[in-house]
Write a protein that holds these residues in place. Structure first.
Motif, PDB file in Angstrom:
ATOM      1  N   MET A   1       0.843  -1.198   0.000  1.00  0.00           N
ATOM      2  CA  MET A   1       0.000   0.000   0.000  1.00  0.00           C
ATOM      3  C   MET A   1       0.879   1.249   0.000  1.00  0.00           C
ATOM      4  O   MET A   1       2.053   1.195   0.365  1.00  0.00           O
ATOM      5  N   THR A   2       0.262   2.324  -0.420  1.00  0.00           N
ATOM      6  CA  THR A   2       0.963   3.612  -0.356  1.00  0.00           C
ATOM      7  C   THR A   2       0.392   4.395   0.815  1.00  0.00           C
ATOM      8  O   THR A   2      -0.825   4.529   0.932  1.00  0.00           O
ATOM      9  N   VAL A   3       1.263   4.860   1.700  1.00  0.00           N
ATOM     10  CA  VAL A   3       0.812   5.605   2.873  1.00  0.00           C
ATOM     11  C   VAL A   3       1.502   6.968   2.872  1.00  0.00           C
ATOM     12  O   VAL A   3       2.734   7.048   2.919  1.00  0.00           O
ATOM     13  N   ASP A   4       0.696   8.000   2.784  1.00  0.00           N
ATOM     14  CA  ASP A   4       1.209   9.378   2.758  1.00  0.00           C
ATOM     15  C   ASP A   4       2.318   9.534   1.718  1.00  0.00           C
ATOM     16  O   ASP A   4       3.352  10.162   1.955  1.00  0.00           O
ATOM     17  N   GLY A   5       2.087   8.920   0.577  1.00  0.00           N
ATOM     18  CA  GLY A   5       2.993   9.076  -0.560  1.00  0.00           C
ATOM     19  C   GLY A   5       4.147   8.108  -0.611  1.00  0.00           C
ATOM     20  O   GLY A   5       4.900   8.093  -1.580  1.00  0.00           O
ATOM     21  N   SER A   6       4.315   7.280   0.433  1.00  0.00           N
ATOM     22  CA  SER A   6       5.424   6.318   0.423  1.00  0.00           C
ATOM     23  C   SER A   6       4.891   4.895   0.307  1.00  0.00           C
ATOM     24  O   SER A   6       3.909   4.543   0.976  1.00  0.00           O
ATOM     25  N   ALA A   7       5.561   4.092  -0.510  1.00  0.00           N
ATOM     26  CA  ALA A   7       5.143   2.696  -0.673  1.00  0.00           C
ATOM     27  C   ALA A   7       5.577   1.878   0.538  1.00  0.00           C
ATOM     28  O   ALA A   7       6.694   2.042   1.044  1.00  0.00           O
ATOM     29  N   HIS A   8       4.695   1.030   1.029  1.00  0.00           N
ATOM     30  CA  HIS A   8       5.006   0.147   2.150  1.00  0.00           C
ATOM     31  C   HIS A   8       4.599  -1.265   1.776  1.00  0.00           C
ATOM     32  O   HIS A   8       3.492  -1.495   1.298  1.00  0.00           O
ATOM     33  N   VAL A   9       5.510  -2.203   2.018  1.00  0.00           N
ATOM     34  CA  VAL A   9       5.220  -3.615   1.784  1.00  0.00           C
ATOM     35  C   VAL A   9       5.342  -4.323   3.116  1.00  0.00           C
ATOM     36  O   VAL A   9       6.304  -4.114   3.858  1.00  0.00           O
ATOM     37  N   ALA A  10       4.347  -5.135   3.451  1.00  0.00           N
ATOM     38  CA  ALA A  10       4.401  -5.858   4.724  1.00  0.00           C
ATOM     39  C   ALA A  10       3.576  -7.129   4.616  1.00  0.00           C
ATOM     40  O   ALA A  10       2.639  -7.199   3.825  1.00  0.00           O
ATOM     41  N   GLU A  11       3.970  -8.111   5.417  1.00  0.00           N
ATOM     42  CA  GLU A  11       3.126  -9.287   5.599  1.00  0.00           C
ATOM     43  C   GLU A  11       2.469  -9.139   6.954  1.00  0.00           C
ATOM     44  O   GLU A  11       3.156  -8.910   7.947  1.00  0.00           O
TER      45      GLU A  11
ATOM     46  N   ALA B   1      -6.138  -4.546   7.508  1.00  0.00           N
ATOM     47  CA  ALA B   1      -4.946  -4.082   6.786  1.00  0.00           C
ATOM     48  C   ALA B   1      -4.863  -4.737   5.406  1.00  0.00           C
ATOM     49  O   ALA B   1      -4.517  -4.081   4.418  1.00  0.00           O
ATOM     50  N   VAL B   2      -5.225  -5.999   5.315  1.00  0.00           N
ATOM     51  CA  VAL B   2      -5.117  -6.695   4.025  1.00  0.00           C
ATOM     52  C   VAL B   2      -6.093  -6.127   2.993  1.00  0.00           C
ATOM     53  O   VAL B   2      -5.860  -6.244   1.786  1.00  0.00           O
ATOM     54  N   GLN B   3      -7.174  -5.508   3.462  1.00  0.00           N
ATOM     55  CA  GLN B   3      -8.126  -4.908   2.515  1.00  0.00           C
ATOM     56  C   GLN B   3      -7.560  -3.646   1.865  1.00  0.00           C
ATOM     57  O   GLN B   3      -8.082  -3.185   0.856  1.00  0.00           O
ATOM     58  N   ALA B   4      -6.525  -3.102   2.471  1.00  0.00           N
ATOM     59  CA  ALA B   4      -5.904  -1.897   1.910  1.00  0.00           C
ATOM     60  C   ALA B   4      -4.775  -2.249   0.942  1.00  0.00           C
ATOM     61  O   ALA B   4      -4.112  -1.355   0.414  1.00  0.00           O
ATOM     62  N   ASP B   5      -4.587  -3.529   0.720  1.00  0.00           N
ATOM     63  CA  ASP B   5      -3.534  -3.981  -0.194  1.00  0.00           C
ATOM     64  C   ASP B   5      -3.706  -3.307  -1.560  1.00  0.00           C
ATOM     65  O   ASP B   5      -4.778  -3.374  -2.169  1.00  0.00           O
ATOM     66  N   GLY B   6      -2.665  -2.623  -2.007  1.00  0.00           N
ATOM     67  CA  GLY B   6      -2.689  -1.987  -3.331  1.00  0.00           C
ATOM     68  C   GLY B   6      -3.385  -0.634  -3.351  1.00  0.00           C
ATOM     69  O   GLY B   6      -3.502  -0.026  -4.414  1.00  0.00           O
ATOM     70  N   HIS B   7      -3.839  -0.164  -2.201  1.00  0.00           N
ATOM     71  CA  HIS B   7      -4.590   1.100  -2.165  1.00  0.00           C
ATOM     72  C   HIS B   7      -3.729   2.247  -1.622  1.00  0.00           C
ATOM     73  O   HIS B   7      -2.640   2.035  -1.103  1.00  0.00           O
ATOM     74  N   GLU B   8      -4.307   3.441  -1.761  1.00  0.00           N
ATOM     75  CA  GLU B   8      -3.591   4.647  -1.329  1.00  0.00           C
ATOM     76  C   GLU B   8      -4.225   5.184  -0.047  1.00  0.00           C
ATOM     77  O   GLU B   8      -5.417   5.487  -0.025  1.00  0.00           O
ATOM     78  N   ILE B   9      -3.411   5.272   0.988  1.00  0.00           N
ATOM     79  CA  ILE B   9      -3.866   5.753   2.290  1.00  0.00           C
ATOM     80  C   ILE B   9      -3.294   7.147   2.522  1.00  0.00           C
ATOM     81  O   ILE B   9      -2.112   7.383   2.277  1.00  0.00           O
ATOM     82  N   THR B  10      -4.130   8.033   3.022  1.00  0.00           N
ATOM     83  CA  THR B  10      -3.639   9.351   3.443  1.00  0.00           C
ATOM     84  C   THR B  10      -4.041   9.563   4.892  1.00  0.00           C
ATOM     85  O   THR B  10      -5.207   9.402   5.250  1.00  0.00           O
ATOM     86  N   THR B  11      -3.067   9.908   5.725  1.00  0.00           N
ATOM     87  CA  THR B  11      -3.348  10.233   7.126  1.00  0.00           C
ATOM     88  C   THR B  11      -3.150  11.736   7.299  1.00  0.00           C
ATOM     89  O   THR B  11      -2.688  12.438   6.390  1.00  0.00           O
ATOM     90  N   VAL B  12      -3.462  12.209   8.503  1.00  0.00           N
ATOM     91  CA  VAL B  12      -3.290  13.640   8.763  1.00  0.00           C
ATOM     92  C   VAL B  12      -1.828  14.051   8.610  1.00  0.00           C
ATOM     93  O   VAL B  12      -1.529  15.220   8.359  1.00  0.00           O
ATOM     94  N   GLN B  13      -0.927  13.084   8.739  1.00  0.00           N
ATOM     95  CA  GLN B  13       0.498  13.401   8.611  1.00  0.00           C
ATOM     96  C   GLN B  13       0.939  13.530   7.156  1.00  0.00           C
ATOM     97  O   GLN B  13       2.086  13.889   6.902  1.00  0.00           O
ATOM     98  N   GLY B  14       0.020  13.280   6.230  1.00  0.00           N
ATOM     99  CA  GLY B  14       0.404  13.336   4.822  1.00  0.00           C
ATOM    100  C   GLY B  14      -0.344  14.380   4.027  1.00  0.00           C
ATOM    101  O   GLY B  14      -0.323  14.357   2.794  1.00  0.00           O
ATOM    102  N   ILE B  15      -1.003  15.315   4.702  1.00  0.00           N
ATOM    103  CA  ILE B  15      -1.813  16.268   3.932  1.00  0.00           C
ATOM    104  C   ILE B  15      -1.148  17.624   3.730  1.00  0.00           C
ATOM    105  O   ILE B  15      -1.660  18.454   3.001  1.00  0.00           O
ATOM    106  N   THR B  16      -0.017  17.875   4.415  1.00  0.00           N
ATOM    107  CA  THR B  16       0.695  19.113   4.101  1.00  0.00           C
ATOM    108  C   THR B  16       1.418  18.911   2.762  1.00  0.00           C
ATOM    109  O   THR B  16       1.758  17.796   2.386  1.00  0.00           O
TER     110      THR B  16
END
Ligand code: FES
Ligand code: FES
Length: 156
Positions: free
Chosen positions: A1-11, A59-74
């Motif tokens: 998934m992408t979180v606040d613009g950065s790609a993250h891979v996890a099991e 978390a697995v439902q967000a696989d391949g999706h783009e997440i934005t948190t409050v820390q990624g909106i500036t």
């Protein structure tokens, strides 16, 4: 998934909530844990641009999706206009609900840029402020509407 613009891979375990993945595995403390039962909205994030409660998503439902948190909106060190409006209208007291309120408000105005006061209140009814600071939260969203094209101030 992408979180606040950065790609993250996890099991992860299939039962792990996205909320806990973001907070505990990725260390994003701006995603708050309140009720863990879909009631309070403190855990709200944007999933592909739409607000969702991250305690209702695995978390697995967000696989391949783009997440934005409050820390990624500036952007480029500038507050998001909604952050600026919450600051100026004093749309917070303890601040616990604030990340979720801001993200839900961004999603609300994206869907309904000219939302009425009633529609703003309805749109945010899934986000609780235990300080009962709702008046200023609604004013902040209205301020963001009014200043939609204003230049944001530098983030600090
Ligand atoms: S922690 Fe998710 S809605 Fe309360
Ligand atoms: S500002 Fe305290 S819970 Fe909202």
């Amino acid at each position: 998934m992408t979180v606040d613009g950065s790609a993250h891979v996890a099991e992860v375990e299939p039962r792990l909530l996205l909320l806990h993945h973001l907070r505990e595995n990725l260390g994003i403390g701006g995603v708050h844990s309140g009720c863990n039962t879909t009631n309070c909205g403190a855990c709200t994030i944007l999933l592909d641009g739409e607000s969702v409660k991250s305690c209702t998503v695995l978390a697995v439902q967000a696989d391949g999706h783009e997440i934005t948190t409050v820390q990624g909106i500036t952007e480029n060190g500038l507050w998001h206009p909604m952050q600026q409006a919450f600051h100026e209208a004093h749309g917070l007291q303890c601040g616990y609900c604030t990340p979720g309120m801001i993200l839900a408000s961004i999603s609300l105005l994206k869907e309904k840029p000219d939302a009425s006061e009633e529609e703003i209140r309805e749109g945010l009814e899934g986000n609780l402020c235990r300080c009962t600071g709702y008046e200023n939260i609604v004013k902040a969203v209205q301020m963001a509407q009014a200043h939609a094209n204003r230049q944001p101030a530098p983030a600090s």
